[in-house]
Scaffold this active site. Structure first.
Site, PDB file in Angstrom:
ATOM      1  N   ARG A 177      34.828  32.635  25.109  1.00 18.86           N
ATOM      2  CA  ARG A 177      34.682  32.671  26.570  1.00 18.86           C
ATOM      3  C   ARG A 177      33.229  32.820  26.978  1.00 18.86           C
ATOM      4  NH1 ARG A 177      37.434  37.543  29.579  1.00 18.86           N
ATOM      5  NH2 ARG A 177      35.327  38.434  29.625  1.00 18.86           N
ATOM      6  N   HIS A 202      44.933  40.742  35.355  1.00 15.75           N
ATOM      7  CA  HIS A 202      43.619  41.257  35.715  1.00 15.75           C
ATOM      8  C   HIS A 202      42.694  40.133  36.172  1.00 15.75           C
ATOM      9  CE1 HIS A 202      43.119  39.886  31.564  1.00 15.75           C
ATOM     10  NE2 HIS A 202      41.817  39.809  31.795  1.00 15.75           N
ATOM     11  N   ASP A 230      38.640  39.317  35.655  1.00 15.01           N
ATOM     12  CA  ASP A 230      37.679  39.759  34.653  1.00 15.01           C
ATOM     13  C   ASP A 230      36.616  40.693  35.231  1.00 15.01           C
ATOM     14  OD1 ASP A 230      38.784  38.451  32.474  1.00 15.01           O
ATOM     15  OD2 ASP A 230      37.646  36.609  32.815  1.00 15.01           O
TER      16      ASP A 230
END
Length: 270
Positions: free
Chosen positions: A238, A67, A69
């Site tokens: 993150r 993926h 993000d």
């Protein structure tokens, strides 16, 4: 900063080993040097921080999907900064794919087709197919409640123009529901053709984490895959940087079609 930015644009993902002095606050501060940090649209930030997302696994589940993000919104993040806090004794690598290089390696006829295609991205997808455990399990239910508390559906071009390099990059990944204007079967075949080209080994890099490592990637020109081959706790922090709305080869901009509370969760609450 100019040198680091140039490296990021050239290589798409860059790594900083053994950044043990980096705290959550310093990670956020580093993110602000790149632009405006943004919180995840549905998942809560880490307590005591403004923008740090805690990607935490007890060893029973992991992303395990390719993926880019947050592509289910229009202006999805331009970059992500990921720091290893707790790691399993083995496993838990992350792999990135270069979507600019993948586009360049397509046969000319496929590049021409991709330039014309649009795809619908959504955070509401088949969780049972992408998460371990039986459908309806507590882990699957909790994941759905958090990640899909608000439903987004956004149409993006399959090929976007990178706003800094001007290069064409493929924009697909796990959040794609279908190719716009095609039947379910034809859409799945088209998606498979282009997605398989993105994840060919020659377009990828695999990182074996050490505690304190930091990876930063250009989220506009990559996909990534967190490998779910570990059985011990893993915790990554993150920070993501605000992005811009993609522009297609013919100059059209991505559009969010749906943003609403998840009706399934509303019905369950009632």
């Amino acid at each position: 900063m100019a040198e680091i930015r140039r490296a990021l644009l050239d290589y798409k993902v860059i790594f900083f080993r053994d950044q043990h002095e980096l705290t959550d606050a310093r990670q956020e501060a580093f993110g602000k040097l790149w632009g405006k940090p943004v919180a995840h649209p549905t998942v809560s930030k880490l307590d005591g921080t403004d923008y740090v997302l805690n990607i935490k696994s007890d060893g029973t589940h992991a992303a395990n999907t390719w993926h880019t993000d947050v592509t289910f919104v229009d202006a999805y993040p331009q970059a992500s900064i990921l720091r290893a806090v707790i790691l399993p004794s083995k496993g838990g690598d992350t792999v990135w794919a270069n979507t600019e290089e993948a586009y360049k390696r397509l046969p000319p006829e496929l590049r021409e087709l991709a330039d014309k295609l649009w795809a619908l991205h959504s955070n509401l997808y088949d969780y049972a197919a992408t998460r371990p455990g039986s459908k309806g399990s507590e882990a699957e239910k909790r994941y759905r409640e958090v990640f899909a508390s608000t439903v987004y559906e956004t149409e993006h071009p399959v090929v976007r123009i990178h706003p800094e390099t001007g290069e064409r990059v493929l924009l697909l990944g796990n959040f794609v529901q279908r190719i716009v204007g095609y039947s379910r079967d034809d859409s799945a075949r088209l998606f498979g053709i282009f997605q398989d080209h993105i994840t060919r080994l020659e377009n990828t890099v695999r990182w074996r984490w050490r505690k304190g490592d930091v990876a930063m990637w250009d989220n506009r020109a990559t996909q990534h895959y967190g490998i779910g081959d570990f059985t011990e706790p893993r915790e990554m922090h993150r920070v993501t940087i605000d992005g811009d709305i993609p522009v297609s080869v013919d100059g059209r901009r991505s559009v969010t079609r749906i943003k609403r509370p998840n009706p399934e969760l509303q019905q369950a609450a009632e």
